[in-house]
Structure formats: structure tokens, C-alpha cells
Write an enzyme that holds these catalytic residues in place. Sequence first.
Site, mmCIF file in Angstrom:
data_model
loop_
_atom_site.group_PDB
_atom_site.id
_atom_site.type_symbol
_atom_site.label_atom_id
_atom_site.label_comp_id
_atom_site.label_asym_id
_atom_site.label_seq_id
_atom_site.Cartn_x
_atom_site.Cartn_y
_atom_site.Cartn_z
ATOM 1 N N LYS A 11 11.334 -8.920 -5.585
ATOM 2 C CA LYS A 11 11.890 -8.931 -4.195
ATOM 3 C C LYS A 11 12.525 -10.216 -3.766
ATOM 4 O O LYS A 11 12.259 -11.297 -4.476
ATOM 5 C CB LYS A 11 10.452 -8.510 -3.600
ATOM 6 C CG LYS A 11 10.167 -6.974 -3.989
ATOM 7 C CD LYS A 11 8.794 -6.788 -2.982
ATOM 8 C CE LYS A 11 8.433 -5.369 -3.302
ATOM 9 N NZ LYS A 11 7.429 -4.956 -2.319
ATOM 10 N N TYR A 51 12.662 3.474 0.733
ATOM 11 C CA TYR A 51 11.149 3.422 1.149
ATOM 12 C C TYR A 51 11.147 4.490 2.125
ATOM 13 O O TYR A 51 10.001 4.562 3.017
ATOM 14 C CB TYR A 51 10.865 1.987 1.622
ATOM 15 C CG TYR A 51 10.785 0.895 0.808
ATOM 16 C CD1 TYR A 51 9.465 0.831 -0.033
ATOM 17 C CD2 TYR A 51 11.463 -0.337 0.368
ATOM 18 C CE1 TYR A 51 9.198 -0.075 -1.044
ATOM 19 C CE2 TYR A 51 11.437 -1.104 -0.630
ATOM 20 C CZ TYR A 51 9.988 -1.174 -1.187
ATOM 21 O OH TYR A 51 9.878 -1.901 -2.193
ATOM 22 N N ASN A 114 5.684 -9.458 -1.265
ATOM 23 C CA ASN A 114 4.685 -9.657 -2.526
ATOM 24 C C ASN A 114 5.562 -9.566 -3.829
ATOM 25 O O ASN A 114 4.725 -9.149 -4.740
ATOM 26 C CB ASN A 114 3.804 -8.609 -2.430
ATOM 27 C CG ASN A 114 4.330 -7.200 -2.372
ATOM 28 O OD1 ASN A 114 5.483 -6.989 -2.373
ATOM 29 N ND2 ASN A 114 3.472 -6.203 -2.119
ATOM 30 N N HIS A 117 8.026 -5.042 -6.980
ATOM 31 C CA HIS A 117 7.636 -3.586 -6.767
ATOM 32 C C HIS A 117 7.524 -3.034 -8.116
ATOM 33 O O HIS A 117 8.077 -3.211 -9.204
ATOM 34 C CB HIS A 117 9.168 -2.987 -6.325
ATOM 35 C CG HIS A 117 8.982 -1.541 -6.294
ATOM 36 N ND1 HIS A 117 8.406 -0.545 -5.331
ATOM 37 C CD2 HIS A 117 9.386 -0.654 -7.340
ATOM 38 C CE1 HIS A 117 8.298 0.712 -5.541
ATOM 39 N NE2 HIS A 117 9.024 0.734 -6.899
ATOM 40 N N GLU A 128 13.351 6.511 -8.743
ATOM 41 C CA GLU A 128 13.912 4.967 -8.280
ATOM 42 C C GLU A 128 14.758 4.507 -9.206
ATOM 43 O O GLU A 128 15.695 3.818 -8.839
ATOM 44 C CB GLU A 128 12.381 4.292 -8.279
ATOM 45 C CG GLU A 128 11.578 4.623 -7.005
ATOM 46 C CD GLU A 128 10.226 4.018 -7.017
ATOM 47 O OE1 GLU A 128 9.460 4.139 -6.040
ATOM 48 O OE2 GLU A 128 9.997 3.307 -7.976
HETATM 49 P P1 IDP Z 1 2.804 -1.078 -3.440
HETATM 50 O O1 IDP Z 1 4.030 -1.708 -3.624
HETATM 51 O O2 IDP Z 1 1.842 -1.914 -4.068
HETATM 52 O O3 IDP Z 1 2.893 0.302 -4.367
HETATM 53 P P2 IDP Z 1 2.820 0.301 -1.167
HETATM 54 O O4 IDP Z 1 1.595 0.593 -0.168
HETATM 55 O O5 IDP Z 1 3.558 1.345 -1.726
HETATM 56 O O6 IDP Z 1 2.301 -0.735 -1.971
HETATM 57 O O7 IDP Z 1 3.807 -0.384 0.095
HETATM 58 C C1 IDP Z 1 5.154 -0.638 -0.414
HETATM 59 C C2 IDP Z 1 5.319 -2.008 0.082
HETATM 60 O O8 IDP Z 1 5.378 -2.302 1.635
HETATM 61 C C3 IDP Z 1 4.495 -3.061 -0.534
HETATM 62 O O9 IDP Z 1 4.729 -3.608 -1.752
HETATM 63 C C4 IDP Z 1 4.780 -4.029 0.679
HETATM 64 O O10 IDP Z 1 6.046 -4.879 0.322
HETATM 65 C C5 IDP Z 1 4.973 -3.429 2.035
HETATM 66 N N1 IDP Z 1 3.634 -3.300 2.649
HETATM 67 C C6 IDP Z 1 2.509 -2.596 2.169
HETATM 68 N N2 IDP Z 1 1.396 -2.572 3.043
HETATM 69 C C7 IDP Z 1 1.950 -3.548 4.045
HETATM 70 C C8 IDP Z 1 1.287 -4.028 5.167
HETATM 71 O O11 IDP Z 1 0.150 -3.704 5.627
HETATM 72 N N3 IDP Z 1 2.041 -5.025 5.816
HETATM 73 C C9 IDP Z 1 3.367 -5.186 5.533
HETATM 74 N N4 IDP Z 1 3.777 -4.630 4.527
HETATM 75 C C10 IDP Z 1 3.244 -3.921 3.857
HETATM 76 MG MG MG Z 2 4.125 1.873 -3.758
#
Ligand code: IDP
Ligand code: MG
Length: 140
Positions: A11, A51, A114, A117, A128
Amino acid sequence: MSGKRTFTMIKPDAVQNGHIGAILHDITQAGFKIAAMKYTRLTTERAGEFYAVHKERPFYQELVSYMSSGTIVAAVLEKENAVTSFRDLIGATDPQKADEGTIRKKYATSISANAIHGSDSDENAAIESSFFFSQLEMFA
Ligand code: IDP
Ligand code: MG
């Protein structure tokens, strides 16, 4: 039966912070082969489409604008049990909750930025991957 492929994106925060090389090193050290890879950037429209499953979540707009804020590395990875094995390697969504040694623990900035992905199912890995790569590119 679990599949041999998953999809990943390094990312914008991790690219910006100079972690591409270290992250690719961790990925290959963990036994993944790179089937396809691209250094690219998502428009807000394409990030919104990628997304779309999170449209109703409160962080959707923040996520879309963040994911289109800079260059990313998109890649298709191969290993037995690819999806599960890769989710273990990257760690929990929130880097503060991620296990020691995971990619998110080592390189992520925040729950939104974070670092990386990883697909959550074989079906989404295929969807994807085809969002970024043609079948020919994936079998190159
Ligand atoms: P994942 O990437 O671990 O599968 P997901 O729940 O699918 O997590 O969420 C997709 C992306 O959305 C996350 O990787 C992160 O970048 C963002 N995200 C998830 N939860 C939050 C939040 O509570 N606040 C801000 N961004 C979030
Ligand atoms: Mg996810």
C-alpha cells in the site's frame, strides 16, 4: 481444497516509507513465488471499485482516498494454501494487534495505512488478481 494463489498490494504508506524491498524479501523468504507484479497507481474510481464490498463501512471514503494517494505494488503470489498462509504472514488488520514478525507489525503506520493487502478467500484472490492482470500476465 485451498488454492495456490493469492493477491497482494503493497500500500501507499509502505511504498512511501521505502519498504518495498524489505516486504518483497519477507514474502519470498516465506516461500511465496511471484507470478505477476506491477508498480502502479489506482485512481479514486478504481480504488472505489476494488473496495466496493466495504461501501457501507464508515471508513470507506478514507480507504479509497488513501489507496489512491500514491503508487502501490500489485502482485499475484503462489504457494500451497496461499490465502491463509499469506494472511498469517501479514498479520491483523490493526498493526497494533498484529503478531510480532508480521508484515503489518513491522511496516504499517495505522489501521488504515496498514502497509499491505491480502485476499481473504480463493474466490476474491481470483477476482482481485484479474482486476490488475490479464490471464496471460499471470501465467508469464
Ligand atoms: P483486511 O485488509 O485485514 O482484510 P478489511 O476489514 O478487509 O481488512 O478492511 C480493508 C482495509 O480497510 C484494511 O486493510 C484497512 O486499510 C482499512 N480499514 C479496515 N478497518 C478500518 C478502520 O476501522 N478504520 C480505517 N481503515 C480501516
Ligand atoms: Mg479484507
